[in-house]
Design a protein around this motif. Sequence first.
Motif, short mmCIF file in Angstrom:
data_model
loop_
_atom_site.label_atom_id
_atom_site.label_comp_id
_atom_site.label_asym_id
_atom_site.label_seq_id
_atom_site.Cartn_x
_atom_site.Cartn_y
_atom_site.Cartn_z
N MET A 1 0.83 -1.50 -0.38
CA MET A 1 -0.22 0.23 0.03
C MET A 1 1.00 1.19 -0.54
SD MET A 1 -3.27 0.06 2.14
CE MET A 1 -4.58 0.04 1.37
N ALA A 2 0.14 1.90 -0.75
CA ALA A 2 0.89 3.63 -0.75
C ALA A 2 1.21 4.25 0.84
CB ALA A 2 0.54 4.22 -2.44
N THR A 3 2.64 4.89 0.86
CA THR A 3 2.19 5.57 2.19
C THR A 3 1.47 7.03 1.65
OG1 THR A 3 4.66 6.45 1.20
CG2 THR A 3 4.26 4.59 2.97
N GLU A 4 1.10 7.86 3.01
CA GLU A 4 0.35 9.26 2.28
C GLU A 4 1.89 10.12 2.00
OE1 GLU A 4 -1.23 12.47 5.29
OE2 GLU A 4 -1.22 10.32 6.15
N PHE A 5 2.80 10.09 2.48
CA PHE A 5 3.63 10.19 1.64
C PHE A 5 4.01 10.62 0.17
CE2 PHE A 5 8.26 10.96 -0.44
CZ PHE A 5 8.43 12.22 -0.05
N GLU A 6 3.85 9.44 -0.15
CA GLU A 6 3.88 9.20 -1.19
C GLU A 6 2.22 9.49 -2.28
OE1 GLU A 6 4.67 4.62 -0.70
OE2 GLU A 6 6.50 4.74 -1.35
N ILE A 7 1.58 9.05 -1.92
CA ILE A 7 0.22 9.75 -2.19
C ILE A 7 -0.06 10.96 -2.26
CG2 ILE A 7 -2.50 10.06 -1.48
CD1 ILE A 7 -2.25 6.79 -0.18
N LYS A 8 0.36 11.79 -1.08
CA LYS A 8 0.94 13.69 -1.81
C LYS A 8 1.46 13.34 -2.73
CE LYS A 8 -0.12 15.02 3.44
NZ LYS A 8 -0.36 15.23 4.31
N LYS A 9 2.68 12.75 -3.08
CA LYS A 9 3.76 13.52 -4.03
C LYS A 9 3.19 13.22 -5.10
CE LYS A 9 8.46 12.16 -5.48
NZ LYS A 9 9.48 11.71 -5.37
N ALA A 10 2.21 11.83 -5.55
CA ALA A 10 1.65 12.02 -6.67
C ALA A 10 0.43 12.55 -7.01
CB ALA A 10 0.78 10.38 -6.04
N LYS A 11 -0.42 13.39 -6.01
CA LYS A 11 -1.16 14.14 -5.80
C LYS A 11 -0.21 15.88 -6.66
CE LYS A 11 -4.67 12.43 -3.27
NZ LYS A 11 -5.95 12.57 -2.26
N ALA A 12 0.64 15.60 -5.89
CA ALA A 12 1.26 17.51 -6.97
C ALA A 12 1.62 16.48 -7.80
CB ALA A 12 2.66 17.58 -5.79
N LYS A 13 2.43 15.81 -8.47
CA LYS A 13 2.97 15.29 -9.95
C LYS A 13 1.57 15.88 -10.34
CE LYS A 13 5.90 13.73 -10.79
NZ LYS A 13 8.01 15.14 -11.21
N HIS A 14 0.62 15.15 -10.58
CA HIS A 14 -0.73 15.20 -11.45
C HIS A 14 -0.98 16.61 -11.62
CE1 HIS A 14 -4.72 13.67 -12.62
NE2 HIS A 14 -5.42 14.53 -11.93
N ARG A 15 -1.50 17.39 -10.09
CA ARG A 15 -1.97 18.65 -10.43
C ARG A 15 -0.91 19.27 -11.39
NH1 ARG A 15 -3.09 18.27 -4.82
NH2 ARG A 15 -0.66 18.94 -4.61
N GLN A 16 0.56 19.36 -11.15
CA GLN A 16 1.24 20.28 -11.81
C GLN A 16 1.45 19.67 -13.53
OE1 GLN A 16 5.07 18.29 -12.32
NE2 GLN A 16 6.48 19.86 -13.18
N TYR A 17 0.99 17.99 -13.67
CA TYR A 17 0.09 17.72 -15.18
C TYR A 17 -0.57 18.78 -15.31
CZ TYR A 17 4.41 15.08 -14.65
OH TYR A 17 5.77 13.83 -15.18
N LEU A 18 -1.59 18.57 -14.38
CA LEU A 18 -3.00 19.25 -15.86
C LEU A 18 -2.85 20.67 -15.34
CD1 LEU A 18 -5.73 17.96 -13.00
CD2 LEU A 18 -5.23 17.15 -15.26
N ASP A 19 -1.75 21.36 -14.57
CA ASP A 19 -1.28 22.77 -14.89
C ASP A 19 -0.80 22.86 -16.25
OD1 ASP A 19 -2.31 23.45 -12.54
OD2 ASP A 19 -0.46 23.42 -11.68
N LEU A 20 0.20 21.80 -16.41
CA LEU A 20 0.68 22.02 -17.70
C LEU A 20 -0.18 21.97 -19.30
CD1 LEU A 20 4.48 20.25 -16.96
CD2 LEU A 20 3.27 22.81 -17.74
N ILE A 21 -0.76 21.28 -18.47
CA ILE A 21 -1.96 21.00 -19.27
C ILE A 21 -3.17 22.05 -20.21
CG2 ILE A 21 -4.41 19.26 -20.42
CD1 ILE A 21 -2.21 17.01 -18.89
N ASP A 22 -3.03 22.41 -18.91
CA ASP A 22 -4.06 24.39 -19.43
C ASP A 22 -3.21 24.95 -19.75
OD1 ASP A 22 -6.49 22.79 -17.69
OD2 ASP A 22 -5.73 24.35 -15.90
N LYS A 23 -2.46 25.02 -20.02
CA LYS A 23 -1.50 25.92 -20.33
C LYS A 23 -0.97 25.30 -22.05
CE LYS A 23 0.92 27.58 -16.63
NZ LYS A 23 2.36 27.21 -15.22
N GLY A 24 -1.19 24.21 -22.55
CA GLY A 24 -0.87 24.03 -23.52
C GLY A 24 0.20 23.63 -23.80
N ILE A 25 0.65 22.80 -22.93
CA ILE A 25 1.94 21.96 -23.12
C ILE A 25 1.59 20.79 -22.56
CG2 ILE A 25 4.18 21.84 -21.73
CD1 ILE A 25 3.30 24.65 -20.57
#
Length: 121
Positions: A1-25
Motif C-alpha cells: 500500500m502507498a504511504t501518505e507521503f507517496e500519495i501526496k507526492k503523486a497528487k502534486a505531480k498530477h496537479r503539475q501535469y494538469l497545470d501544464l495541460i491547461d497552459k497547452g504544454i
Amino acid sequence: MATEFEIKKAKAKHRQYLDLIDKGINPSTYKFSEKVKLTSDRTFKEVVLEWHDKKQKTGIYKDNKVLGRLNNYLFPKIGKLPAKKIEPPMLFNIMENIQEEGLIETSNRAITVLLWYFVTV
C-alpha cells in the motif's frame, strides 16, 4: 500500500501535469525539455547513446539495428549538436531526406527510434 507521503507526492505531480495541460504544454515534452536542460552541455549523440545503453541494460530491447540507424542516419547530421538545440523540424528534414533516398521503411524505423527516445527520456 502507498504511504501518505507517496500519495501526496503523486497528487502534486498530477496537479503539475494538469497545470501544464491547461497552459497547452504536453507533459511528456515538458519532462523531456527539463532533462535536456540538465544535459545542456552534452551532444545529442552523447545523450542518445546513454539512453540506448540504459534501454539495453534493462532488456527493453536488444536490437543492435537501432544503434546502426542512429549511426547511419541521425548522428552524422545532428549527433554533434547540443541536445538542447535539437528541434522537431530538424528531425522531420532528416526523415524526409531518408525517404527521398527511397528508404521509406528505414525512415519509419528511425522515427520509431526517435519516438522511443523522446518518450522515455
